[in-house]
Design a protein around this motif. Structure first.
Motif, short mmCIF file in Angstrom:
data_model
loop_
_atom_site.label_atom_id
_atom_site.label_comp_id
_atom_site.label_asym_id
_atom_site.label_seq_id
_atom_site.Cartn_x
_atom_site.Cartn_y
_atom_site.Cartn_z
N ASP A 214 0.83 -1.21 0.00
CA ASP A 214 0.00 0.00 0.00
C ASP A 214 0.87 1.26 0.00
OD1 ASP A 214 -2.86 1.30 0.76
OD2 ASP A 214 -1.26 2.25 1.93
N PHE A 215 2.01 1.22 0.70
CA PHE A 215 2.86 2.41 0.76
C PHE A 215 3.33 2.80 -0.64
CE2 PHE A 215 6.76 4.80 1.28
CZ PHE A 215 6.45 5.67 2.32
N ILE A 216 3.73 1.79 -1.43
CA ILE A 216 4.18 2.06 -2.80
C ILE A 216 3.04 2.62 -3.64
CG2 ILE A 216 5.08 1.01 -4.91
CD1 ILE A 216 6.47 -1.08 -3.09
N LEU A 217 1.87 1.96 -3.57
CA LEU A 217 0.73 2.41 -4.36
C LEU A 217 0.25 3.79 -3.90
CD1 LEU A 217 -1.18 -0.98 -4.52
CD2 LEU A 217 0.04 0.12 -6.38
N SER A 218 0.26 4.01 -2.58
CA SER A 218 -0.16 5.32 -2.05
C SER A 218 0.80 6.41 -2.50
CB SER A 218 -0.23 5.28 -0.52
OG SER A 218 -1.25 4.42 -0.08
N ALA A 219 2.09 6.09 -2.53
CA ALA A 219 3.08 7.07 -2.99
C ALA A 219 2.80 7.45 -4.44
CB ALA A 219 4.49 6.50 -2.86
N GLU A 220 2.46 6.46 -5.27
CA GLU A 220 2.12 6.73 -6.67
C GLU A 220 0.89 7.64 -6.75
OE1 GLU A 220 1.58 2.95 -8.44
OE2 GLU A 220 3.67 2.35 -8.24
N ILE A 221 -0.13 7.32 -5.95
CA ILE A 221 -1.37 8.12 -5.95
C ILE A 221 -1.09 9.56 -5.56
CG2 ILE A 221 -3.56 8.47 -4.70
CD1 ILE A 221 -3.82 5.39 -4.62
N ILE A 222 -0.31 9.74 -4.48
CA ILE A 222 -0.03 11.10 -3.99
C ILE A 222 0.82 11.88 -4.98
CG2 ILE A 222 1.07 12.43 -2.15
CD1 ILE A 222 -1.60 11.06 -1.40
N VAL A 223 1.84 11.21 -5.58
CA VAL A 223 2.70 11.90 -6.55
C VAL A 223 1.90 12.31 -7.78
CG1 VAL A 223 4.63 11.58 -8.15
CG2 VAL A 223 4.86 10.87 -5.78
N ILE A 224 1.06 11.40 -8.30
CA ILE A 224 0.23 11.73 -9.46
C ILE A 224 -0.72 12.88 -9.13
CG2 ILE A 224 -1.58 10.88 -11.01
CD1 ILE A 224 -0.22 8.10 -10.77
N SER A 225 -1.33 12.82 -7.94
CA SER A 225 -2.24 13.89 -7.51
C SER A 225 -1.50 15.21 -7.36
CB SER A 225 -2.91 13.51 -6.18
OG SER A 225 -3.63 12.30 -6.30
N LEU A 226 -0.27 15.14 -6.83
CA LEU A 226 0.53 16.34 -6.66
C LEU A 226 0.84 16.99 -8.00
CD1 LEU A 226 2.12 18.18 -4.73
CD2 LEU A 226 4.07 16.64 -5.00
N GLY A 227 1.08 16.15 -9.02
CA GLY A 227 1.32 16.69 -10.36
C GLY A 227 0.12 17.46 -10.89
N VAL A 228 -1.09 17.02 -10.51
CA VAL A 228 -2.31 17.69 -10.97
C VAL A 228 -2.47 19.05 -10.30
CG1 VAL A 228 -4.84 17.55 -11.01
CG2 VAL A 228 -3.48 15.52 -11.50
N VAL A 229 -2.16 19.13 -8.99
CA VAL A 229 -2.44 20.35 -8.22
C VAL A 229 -1.18 21.18 -7.96
CG1 VAL A 229 -4.40 19.25 -7.09
CG2 VAL A 229 -2.17 19.17 -5.99
N ALA A 230 -0.07 20.85 -8.63
CA ALA A 230 1.22 21.49 -8.33
C ALA A 230 1.18 23.01 -8.47
CB ALA A 230 2.31 20.91 -9.23
N SER A 231 0.41 23.53 -9.43
CA SER A 231 0.39 24.97 -9.67
C SER A 231 -0.70 25.70 -8.88
CB SER A 231 0.18 25.24 -11.17
OG SER A 231 -1.05 24.67 -11.61
N ALA A 232 -1.45 24.97 -8.08
CA ALA A 232 -2.54 25.57 -7.30
C ALA A 232 -2.00 26.25 -6.05
CB ALA A 232 -3.56 24.50 -6.92
N PRO A 233 -2.76 27.16 -5.42
CA PRO A 233 -2.33 27.75 -4.15
C PRO A 233 -2.10 26.67 -3.10
CG PRO A 233 -4.20 28.94 -5.06
CD PRO A 233 -4.03 27.73 -5.91
N PHE A 234 -1.26 26.99 -2.11
CA PHE A 234 -0.83 25.98 -1.15
C PHE A 234 -2.00 25.34 -0.41
CE2 PHE A 234 0.69 24.65 3.08
CZ PHE A 234 1.65 23.74 2.69
N MET A 235 -2.96 26.14 0.07
CA MET A 235 -4.08 25.58 0.82
C MET A 235 -4.94 24.67 -0.06
SD MET A 235 -3.92 26.08 3.95
CE MET A 235 -5.52 25.34 4.28
N THR A 236 -5.06 25.02 -1.33
CA THR A 236 -5.80 24.16 -2.25
C THR A 236 -5.09 22.82 -2.41
OG1 THR A 236 -6.60 26.09 -3.45
CG2 THR A 236 -6.76 23.98 -4.58
#
Length: 324
Positions: free
Chosen positions: A150-172
């Protein structure tokens, strides 16, 4: 004045929440490949566990998953705040790992013999039947293995999600990543709990007595669940693998400008076909991303196998020198 300030604040909060909602949905779609594989892997993790312990095991793994995300989400936010240039390389690495994992699954029957799989299954069966085997220890090992996966899969999920919201304001970014983490944990393990209990539900329904139409319907439904559960697992595994290539290949293609524009051009030309242009354009883009994923995953797997072979030869050579 205070009233207008409060209204302005509420409007800002509403805007932020709207942004979070949109970005969370986009991030969830982007992580579909991991989600499908996550479902199949975690449902398989409870194979060999006594029926009355299946849900407690799923609950234990779900708690481990929540802790994983409690570590990963702040780490991802720190990376995006302090070293934002790392987001794209990490995203590409996550996409490549998805593709590698997909190809490794396809190549499993060539890399692992049927004898190895049968030996593993026999070992589990023996452990369950042998009274001298510590089932508590076996269960804990399964939970630890599932949490590591799960840690590996969760890391993938969070990294992919981070790529989507990378340019958004910090609180978003904070709210979107937390939202994705909660949705994925509750959603995945809620579905896993349902999947592992399908056979029990089917068995319960097949034992319903009576000659009424309702009783016959329940028995028929139970039989259908018992027969359909294995096919559902296979479908989840296949769908998850396809989605891994689709999402991973898409991430890699998006990170390589020439490749990304080439796929866009192909999709655009396909989209110009009358009547079915829209559908054909989408299929072209999806198939191109899948091909990219397959090629990238195959290259990664070959590199890993080459490194493993070199390390084995080095180990044998070292052992020979020691004996000599």
């Amino acid at each position: 004045m205070a009233g207008s300030s409060l209204l302005a604040l509420l409007d800002d909060i509403a805007t932020i929440l709207d942004d979070v909602s949109v970005m969370t949905k986009v991030a969830a779609k982007k992580t579909a490949g991991v989600l499908g594989d996550d479902l199949a892997l975690n449902a398989q993790q409870v194979t060999g566990v006594n029926a009355d312990r299946e849900l407690p095991v799923v609950w234990a793994v779900a708690k481990g998953s929540a802790w994983n995300k409690a570590i990963l989400v702040p780490s991802a936010l720190a990376i995006s705040a302090l070293t934002p240039w790392l987001v794209t390389p990490l995203l590409m690495l996550g996409g490549l790992y998805l593709c590698y994992e997909g190809v490794e699954k396809l190549a499993h029957k060539f890399l692992h013999s049927e004898a190895e799989d049968e030996a593993h299954h026999a070992e589990l069966t023996h452990a369950l039947e042998d009274p001298s085997v510590d089932l508590v220890a076996l269960e804990k090992d399964k939970i630890k293995g599932a949490v590591r996966t799960d840690f590996i899969l969760s890391a993938e999920i969070i990294v992919i999600s981070l790529g989507v919201v990378a340019s958004a304001p910090f609180m978003t970014r904070v709210m979107a990543l937390v939202g994705v983490g909660i949705i994925m944990t509750v959603g995945v393990y809620g579905l896993v709990a349902g999947i592992v209990k399908l056979d029990d539900a089917g068995l319960f329904l097949t034992r319903r007595t009576g000659d009424s139409g309702w009783a016959r319907f329940q028995r028929g439904l139970g039989t259908g669940l018992l027969k359909g559960a294995p096919y559902l697992m296979k479908f989840l595994s296949v769908a998850g693998t396809v989605a891994m290539f689709l999402v991973g290949g898409g991430i890699i293609a998006h990170g390589i400008s020439a490749l990304h524009h080439g796929i866009e051009g192909l999709a655009h030309h396909a989209g110009e076909v009358s009547v079915i242009g829209g559908l054909l354009g989408g299929l072209t883009s999806a198939l191109a991303n899948i091909v990219v994923g397959l090629v990238a995953g195959a290259v990664a797997l070959l590199l890993v196998l080459a490194v493993q072979r070199v390390m084995k030869r080095g180990g044998k050579a070292g052992a020979s020198n020691t004996n000599g």
